[in-house]
Write an enzyme that holds these catalytic residues in place. Structure first.
Site, PDB file in Angstrom:
ATOM      1  N   CYS A  81      19.767  10.412 -49.192  1.00 13.78           N
ATOM      2  CA  CYS A  81      18.298  10.830 -50.006  1.00 13.78           C
ATOM      3  C   CYS A  81      17.525  10.142 -49.142  1.00 13.78           C
ATOM      4  O   CYS A  81      15.997  10.465 -49.812  1.00 13.78           O
ATOM      5  CB  CYS A  81      19.188   9.078 -50.193  1.00 13.78           C
ATOM      6  SG  CYS A  81      20.568   8.794 -51.677  1.00 13.78           S
ATOM      7  N   HIS A 321      16.056   9.187 -59.740  1.00 15.69           N
ATOM      8  CA  HIS A 321      15.852   9.632 -57.975  1.00 15.69           C
ATOM      9  C   HIS A 321      16.422  11.011 -58.104  1.00 15.69           C
ATOM     10  O   HIS A 321      17.779  10.956 -57.852  1.00 15.69           O
ATOM     11  CB  HIS A 321      16.822   8.120 -57.449  1.00 15.69           C
ATOM     12  CG  HIS A 321      17.368   8.163 -56.008  1.00 15.69           C
ATOM     13  ND1 HIS A 321      16.793   8.884 -55.330  1.00 15.69           N
ATOM     14  CD2 HIS A 321      18.401   8.084 -55.471  1.00 15.69           C
ATOM     15  CE1 HIS A 321      17.271   9.402 -54.332  1.00 15.69           C
ATOM     16  NE2 HIS A 321      18.438   8.312 -54.471  1.00 15.69           N
TER      17      HIS A 321
END
Lengths: 378, 121
Positions: A81, A321
């Protein structure tokens, strides 16, 4: 010769499931907006640093080819991430040390074409092979926090209420809404105690920055510091919940380099992939003492209009995301905020903004990578 | 492709009717781990094979309620600190609710390669 790195221009696509839009097209809208915003011509870009997790391989070069950007070095980064912010970290160092004068940072991900449902666990990882999907990692940290610090379900849900409310002012966000704590808690359970509205959505998107020397433009947003760490061994000897220590160590390094502390920051964009992630992040960043993040959230301190808003964009929970894109999207938001261009979600008088991205998934590690950056308005 | 991937999950050995998990311990710093590693993740020291368990305490727990490839939700997972270490990820037998932090559990063996514990009563 050392230079101060700065963000000269930013751009993003819109965020959401857009399976009909090719990844390169998302990247084009982000890069074209960033170039136009910076006043830098594509021919002035000397290298590109690209964050991408799911690929496919070559997707960075494919996107840049369609903009007539070729021949230059293209470096694609996978750091879970934190891939986008890792690309930014490397771009900043290249500019600081004089390797390049002007570079492009691009974060891009097209998740809807790669996966359905939650991100599948890695079968080469002992915990992934045992069925530990990512929501479970955060859910177990939440269960620990509730038992150890008295974190409540309502405090967790308040993170979601706040961020979905912030996103009402962000037209590019995937989701927004005026939810109540009860509605968040009543949404379907994903991994106890985390409900659907406490989990970030699968998303497609791209974001881009032009990074160059602070002296290049009067409205350049200065990079006061940027730190990158990978996690240490995490297990029975660890005093803290998973993902806390890596954020704290990275934040301490970033604050030391910037010569300031959490109390001096006016806003934060942090890694709220799950509500508990925002709690862990604001504690690791020193905004709240360990175990106090839930109460700080409940107090309104981190809401728009409060003293130190966290995730005015709506965060990962609302913006979406798209893995490799996220860090760059966070940096774009902070840049808009520090230039006073955030519209309905503007944090008044913002001078210092902090970005934190945390990526994980490897069993036994306190996170794969974390980046913390401190930015300052022109 | 994944079918040919070696199973990375920790192995169970039953000794005198008690289930143990196979791992390694660092000769230098004492760190215990079930990870497949070639040096101590904490200090790079030399590792020797050891058996751990079967008793431990729940660090955290959850129930996965979304589909995961090859599995049928809901299923209960926990991080368990085996007495003296290490921390292992386990499935909790026959539980569709999370197990309270601090609960004492005992390793029972494996189910299809997953470590399985049951509550100590």
């Amino acid at each position: 010769m050392s230079h101060q790195a700065a963000v000269l221009g930013v751009g993003t696509s819109s965020f959401g499931k857009q399976p009909e839009v090719p990844l390169a097209q998302l990247a084009w809208s982000a890069v074209q907006e960033a170039l136009s915003d910076s006043g830098v011509d594509a021919r002035g870009i000397e290298a590109a640093y690209v964050g991408s997790v799911l690929g496919p391989f070559g997707s960075a070069q494919r996107a840049l080819q369609g903009l007539g950007i070729g021949r230059i070095p293209v470096i694609t980064v996978e750091n879970a991430c934190a891939s986008g912010t890792t690309a930014f970290h490397e771009a900043c160092w290249a500019v600081r040390e004089g390797r390049y004068e002007t570079v492009l940072v691009l974060g891009q991900e097209h998740m809807s074409s790669r996966i359905t449902g939650a991100i599948p666990p890695d079968l080469g990882d002992p915990e992934g092979r045992s069925g530990l999907a990512l929501p479970g990692v955060y859910a177990m940290a939440a269960s620990r926090y509730m038992a150890r610090y008295g974190l409540t379900l309502r405090q967790l849900a308040q993170v979601s209420v706040k961020n979905h409310g912030h996103a009402l002012g962000n037209s590019r966000a995937q989701y927004s809404g005026d939810y109540t704590v009860e509605e968040v808690l009543a949404s379907p359970l994903i991994a106890d105690p985390l409900t659907l509205l406490q989990c970030c959505p699968i998303s497609d998107g791209a974001a881009a920055l032009v990074v160059g020397r602070a002296a290049a433009r009067r409205d350049a947003v200065r990079v006061r510091s940027c730190a990158l760490r990978s996690g240490r061994a995490w297990g029975y000897r660890s005093e803290h919940a998973w993902g806390f220590e890596i954020v704290r160590e990275t934040a301490e390094a970033a604050y030391a380099e910037a010569g300031l502390g959490a109390s001096e920051a006016d806003l934060f964009e942090v890694h709220d992939s799950f509500t508990i992630g925002e709690i862990l992040s604001i504690e690791g960043l020193g905004l709240a003492a360990e175990g106090e993040g839930g109460r700080l959230t409940e107090s309104g301190h981190t809401a728009l209009g409060g003293p130190q808003p966290v995730n005015p964009s709506g965060g990962l929970l609302s913006r979406g995301h798209p893995l490799g894109c996220t860090g760059v999207a966070q940096l774009a938001e902070v840049t808009w905020q520090l230039r006073g261009q955030a519209g309905a979600r503007q944090v008044e008088g913002a001078r210092i903004g902090v970005v934190e991205t945390m990526g994980g998934g490897v069993a036994g590690l306190d996170g794969n990578a974390c980046v913390v950056a401190v930015l300052e308005r022109p | 492709m994944t079918r040919r991937l070696p199973d990375p999950r920790p192995q169970v050995e039953i000794v005198a009717g008690r289930a143990h998990v196979v791992g390694q311990q660092c000769a230098a710093c004492g760190l215990r781990t079930t990870l497949v590693v070639s040096a101590c993740p904490g200090c790079r020291g030399e590792l020797a094979p050891v058996r751990f368990g079967p008793d431990g305490t729940v660090w955290g727990s959850t129930v996965i309620r979304v589909p995961v490839a090859g599995r049928t939700p809901p299923y209960c997972l926990a991080y368990v600190d085996l007495d003296g270490g290490p921390r292992v990820l386990v499935h909790v037998k026959a539980s569709t609710e999370p197990v309270a932090v601090g609960t004492r559990v005992r390793l029972r063996g494996d189910s299809g390669g997953d470590l399985v514990v049951e509550l100590v009563r």
